[in-house]
Design a protein around this motif. Sequence first.
Motif, PDB file in Angstrom:
ATOM      1  N   GLY A 148      26.489 -31.164 -10.171  1.00 23.65           N
ATOM      2  CA  GLY A 148      26.347 -32.161 -11.235  1.00 23.65           C
ATOM      3  C   GLY A 148      24.875 -32.272 -11.608  1.00 23.65           C
ATOM      4  N   SER A 149      24.487 -33.428 -12.078  1.00 20.21           N
ATOM      5  CA  SER A 149      23.090 -33.633 -12.453  1.00 20.21           C
ATOM      6  C   SER A 149      22.316 -34.283 -11.315  1.00 20.21           C
ATOM      7  CB  SER A 149      23.007 -34.503 -13.708  1.00 20.21           C
ATOM      8  OG  SER A 149      23.623 -35.767 -13.476  1.00 20.21           O
ATOM      9  N   LEU A 150      20.999 -34.074 -11.319  1.00 27.84           N
ATOM     10  CA  LEU A 150      20.112 -34.727 -10.371  1.00 27.84           C
ATOM     11  C   LEU A 150      19.511 -35.962 -11.041  1.00 27.84           C
ATOM     12  CD1 LEU A 150      18.185 -31.667  -8.868  1.00 27.84           C
ATOM     13  CD2 LEU A 150      20.109 -32.923  -7.860  1.00 27.84           C
ATOM     14  N   GLU A 151      19.486 -37.055 -10.301  1.00 34.22           N
ATOM     15  CA  GLU A 151      18.984 -38.311 -10.848  1.00 34.22           C
ATOM     16  C   GLU A 151      17.938 -38.892  -9.897  1.00 34.22           C
ATOM     17  OE1 GLU A 151      21.246 -42.009 -12.730  1.00 34.22           O
ATOM     18  OE2 GLU A 151      21.268 -42.093 -10.534  1.00 34.22           O
ATOM     19  N   ALA A 152      16.790 -39.241 -10.454  1.00 34.80           N
ATOM     20  CA  ALA A 152      15.722 -39.853  -9.650  1.00 34.80           C
ATOM     21  C   ALA A 152      15.693 -41.352  -9.890  1.00 34.80           C
ATOM     22  CB  ALA A 152      14.377 -39.232 -10.002  1.00 34.80           C
ATOM     23  N   PHE A 153      15.205 -42.079  -8.890  1.00 31.56           N
ATOM     24  CA  PHE A 153      15.091 -43.534  -9.016  1.00 31.56           C
ATOM     25  C   PHE A 153      13.959 -44.011  -8.116  1.00 31.56           C
ATOM     26  CE2 PHE A 153      18.067 -42.512  -5.687  1.00 31.56           C
ATOM     27  CZ  PHE A 153      17.765 -43.369  -4.643  1.00 31.56           C
ATOM     28  N   ASN A 154      13.406 -45.147  -8.491  1.00 31.90           N
ATOM     29  CA  ASN A 154      12.309 -45.750  -7.720  1.00 31.90           C
ATOM     30  C   ASN A 154      12.915 -46.658  -6.666  1.00 31.90           C
ATOM     31  OD1 ASN A 154       9.995 -47.004  -6.758  1.00 31.90           O
ATOM     32  ND2 ASN A 154       9.105 -47.301  -8.800  1.00 31.90           N
ATOM     33  N   LEU A 155      12.601 -46.410  -5.423  1.00 28.43           N
ATOM     34  CA  LEU A 155      13.207 -47.165  -4.338  1.00 28.43           C
ATOM     35  C   LEU A 155      12.838 -48.642  -4.396  1.00 28.43           C
ATOM     36  CD1 LEU A 155      15.028 -46.670  -1.884  1.00 28.43           C
ATOM     37  CD2 LEU A 155      12.968 -46.432  -0.494  1.00 28.43           C
ATOM     38  N   SER A 156      11.625 -48.955  -4.858  1.00 23.90           N
ATOM     39  CA  SER A 156      11.199 -50.355  -4.935  1.00 23.90           C
ATOM     40  C   SER A 156      11.587 -51.014  -6.240  1.00 23.90           C
ATOM     41  CB  SER A 156       9.678 -50.436  -4.759  1.00 23.90           C
ATOM     42  OG  SER A 156       9.025 -49.775  -5.837  1.00 23.90           O
ATOM     43  N   ASP A 157      12.146 -50.257  -7.173  1.00 21.11           N
ATOM     44  CA  ASP A 157      12.575 -50.764  -8.466  1.00 21.11           C
ATOM     45  C   ASP A 157      11.424 -51.372  -9.255  1.00 21.11           C
ATOM     46  OD1 ASP A 157      14.571 -50.997 -10.379  1.00 21.11           O
ATOM     47  OD2 ASP A 157      15.064 -53.049  -9.819  1.00 21.11           O
ATOM     48  N   LYS A 158      10.210 -50.845  -9.066  1.00 24.11           N
ATOM     49  CA  LYS A 158       9.043 -51.308  -9.804  1.00 24.11           C
ATOM     50  C   LYS A 158       8.405 -50.127 -10.510  1.00 24.11           C
ATOM     51  CE  LYS A 158       7.950 -55.092  -6.624  1.00 24.11           C
ATOM     52  NZ  LYS A 158       6.930 -55.661  -5.690  1.00 24.11           N
ATOM     53  N   ARG A 159       7.681 -50.417 -11.591  1.00 21.81           N
ATOM     54  CA  ARG A 159       7.025 -49.350 -12.345  1.00 21.81           C
ATOM     55  C   ARG A 159       5.523 -49.297 -12.084  1.00 21.81           C
ATOM     56  NH1 ARG A 159       9.957 -48.394 -18.151  1.00 21.81           N
ATOM     57  NH2 ARG A 159      12.083 -48.446 -17.397  1.00 21.81           N
ATOM     58  N   ALA A 160       5.033 -50.131 -11.183  1.00 24.76           N
ATOM     59  CA  ALA A 160       3.604 -50.101 -10.869  1.00 24.76           C
ATOM     60  C   ALA A 160       3.250 -48.780 -10.207  1.00 24.76           C
ATOM     61  CB  ALA A 160       3.250 -51.269  -9.955  1.00 24.76           C
ATOM     62  N   TRP A 161       2.070 -48.253 -10.551  1.00 27.53           N
ATOM     63  CA  TRP A 161       1.668 -46.986  -9.967  1.00 27.53           C
ATOM     64  C   TRP A 161       1.018 -47.212  -8.612  1.00 27.53           C
ATOM     65  CZ3 TRP A 161       0.091 -48.766 -14.783  1.00 27.53           C
ATOM     66  CH2 TRP A 161      -1.160 -49.368 -14.833  1.00 27.53           C
ATOM     67  N   ARG A 169       1.126 -45.816  -4.431  1.00 26.59           N
ATOM     68  CA  ARG A 169       1.991 -45.152  -3.455  1.00 26.59           C
ATOM     69  C   ARG A 169       3.399 -45.738  -3.549  1.00 26.59           C
ATOM     70  NH1 ARG A 169      -1.118 -42.030  -0.207  1.00 26.59           N
ATOM     71  NH2 ARG A 169      -3.341 -42.537  -0.167  1.00 26.59           N
ATOM     72  N   MET A 170       4.392 -44.874  -3.507  1.00 25.99           N
ATOM     73  CA  MET A 170       5.778 -45.324  -3.633  1.00 25.99           C
ATOM     74  C   MET A 170       6.706 -44.267  -3.044  1.00 25.99           C
ATOM     75  SD  MET A 170       6.337 -44.666  -7.730  1.00 25.99           S
ATOM     76  CE  MET A 170       4.842 -45.590  -8.114  1.00 25.99           C
ATOM     77  N   THR A 171       7.970 -44.621  -2.966  1.00 24.28           N
ATOM     78  CA  THR A 171       9.008 -43.692  -2.526  1.00 24.28           C
ATOM     79  C   THR A 171      10.003 -43.501  -3.659  1.00 24.28           C
ATOM     80  OG1 THR A 171       8.789 -44.361  -0.212  1.00 24.28           O
ATOM     81  CG2 THR A 171      10.822 -43.247  -0.841  1.00 24.28           C
ATOM     82  N   VAL A 172      10.255 -42.252  -4.004  1.00 23.82           N
ATOM     83  CA  VAL A 172      11.192 -41.918  -5.075  1.00 23.82           C
ATOM     84  C   VAL A 172      12.427 -41.267  -4.456  1.00 23.82           C
ATOM     85  CG1 VAL A 172      11.534 -40.594  -7.200  1.00 23.82           C
ATOM     86  CG2 VAL A 172       9.295 -41.576  -6.681  1.00 23.82           C
ATOM     87  N   GLY A 173      13.576 -41.739  -4.871  1.00 22.11           N
ATOM     88  CA  GLY A 173      14.820 -41.131  -4.428  1.00 22.11           C
ATOM     89  C   GLY A 173      15.342 -40.153  -5.459  1.00 22.11           C
ATOM     90  N   VAL A 174      15.948 -39.069  -4.996  1.00 14.25           N
ATOM     91  CA  VAL A 174      16.623 -38.116  -5.886  1.00 14.25           C
ATOM     92  C   VAL A 174      18.031 -37.916  -5.337  1.00 14.25           C
ATOM     93  CG1 VAL A 174      16.677 -35.780  -6.844  1.00 14.25           C
ATOM     94  CG2 VAL A 174      14.479 -36.946  -6.512  1.00 14.25           C
ATOM     95  N   ARG A 175      19.031 -38.155  -6.172  1.00 15.23           N
ATOM     96  CA  ARG A 175      20.413 -38.026  -5.707  1.00 15.23           C
ATOM     97  C   ARG A 175      21.191 -37.045  -6.576  1.00 15.23           C
ATOM     98  NH1 ARG A 175      20.851 -44.308  -6.679  1.00 15.23           N
ATOM     99  NH2 ARG A 175      20.578 -44.417  -8.931  1.00 15.23           N
ATOM    100  N   CYS A 176      22.159 -36.432  -5.934  1.00 12.97           N
ATOM    101  CA  CYS A 176      23.058 -35.520  -6.622  1.00 12.97           C
ATOM    102  C   CYS A 176      24.278 -36.294  -7.086  1.00 12.97           C
ATOM    103  CB  CYS A 176      23.476 -34.394  -5.679  1.00 12.97           C
ATOM    104  SG  CYS A 176      24.817 -33.359  -6.331  1.00 12.97           S
ATOM    105  N   LEU A 177      24.622 -36.152  -8.354  1.00 12.41           N
ATOM    106  CA  LEU A 177      25.786 -36.841  -8.919  1.00 12.41           C
ATOM    107  C   LEU A 177      26.981 -35.904  -9.038  1.00 12.41           C
ATOM    108  CD1 LEU A 177      23.978 -38.911 -11.723  1.00 12.41           C
ATOM    109  CD2 LEU A 177      24.498 -39.565  -9.365  1.00 12.41           C
ATOM    110  N   GLY A 178      27.009 -34.869  -8.199  1.00 17.09           N
ATOM    111  CA  GLY A 178      28.104 -33.906  -8.245  1.00 17.09           C
ATOM    112  C   GLY A 178      29.229 -34.240  -7.286  1.00 17.09           C
ATOM    113  N   SER A 179      30.047 -33.241  -6.997  1.00 16.50           N
ATOM    114  CA  SER A 179      31.240 -33.455  -6.151  1.00 16.50           C
ATOM    115  C   SER A 179      30.876 -33.620  -4.675  1.00 16.50           C
ATOM    116  CB  SER A 179      32.199 -32.271  -6.328  1.00 16.50           C
ATOM    117  OG  SER A 179      31.541 -31.047  -6.024  1.00 16.50           O
TER     118      SER A 179
END
Length: 229
Positions: free
Chosen positions: A65-78, A80-90
């Motif tokens: 499927g597609s790959l989707e990234a998201f910010n773990l802290s749900d903030k847009r401030a620049w 240091r941060m942790t970014v998640g990448v998840r697979c939306l496939g089967s």
Amino acid sequence: MRRLPPVLLLLLWANWAWSGESQSHAAILDTARNYLENQVVPAGSDYRIDLSPIESRLQLTPCDGSLEAFNLSDKRAWGRMTVGVRCLGSNPWTVYIRAKVSILQTVLVLRESLPKDAFVTSAHLDFAQRDVGELRGGYFTEPEQALGRRAIRTLAAGTVLTGNVLETPKIIKRGQKVSIRLHNGTLGVQMDGTALTDGEPGQRVRVRNESSSRIIEGTAVAPGVVEVD
């Protein structure tokens, strides 16, 4: 029974679940980078993005499927941060990537060291690029913001100039005899007074009219001069 560390369990699960071609780590990192460039970095900014590499032993099933990234802290401030990448496939999976987003901007710095209580002149000033996300005390971008200010402590060459390291000299000091200028349309009156508070240029100060003993408020406009409308 001794429990295995979560990272090792993830590796074992990935290897057990699937043992063929693995998901490209480069594609995962590209997804994280594209997310940061479009969702975190301010438009038109100069920036640098540093991503921690994915553990080479981590084998993931190719995402159908597609790959989707998201910010773990749900903030847009620049920063240091942790970014998640998840697979939306089967066969969904999620990985987390440490990232640092640096926003680079030209700011005012000292060309040479400045002793405590010394005043800033144009000879002291220079420009340099800095990561403004690391500048917790703010920063100046124009010489006019620093010229004529005084160092509150000895400052080394290269110091980023801010209101935390420079102060504006007070032109009105508490207890000082001042001249009060009163403006009422085209009429101007001048009288003697005593400052009850300190004041920087343009700052509101309280003064006592010596002839009437009234306490009034005005604006510090020059050394020893308070203007009242």
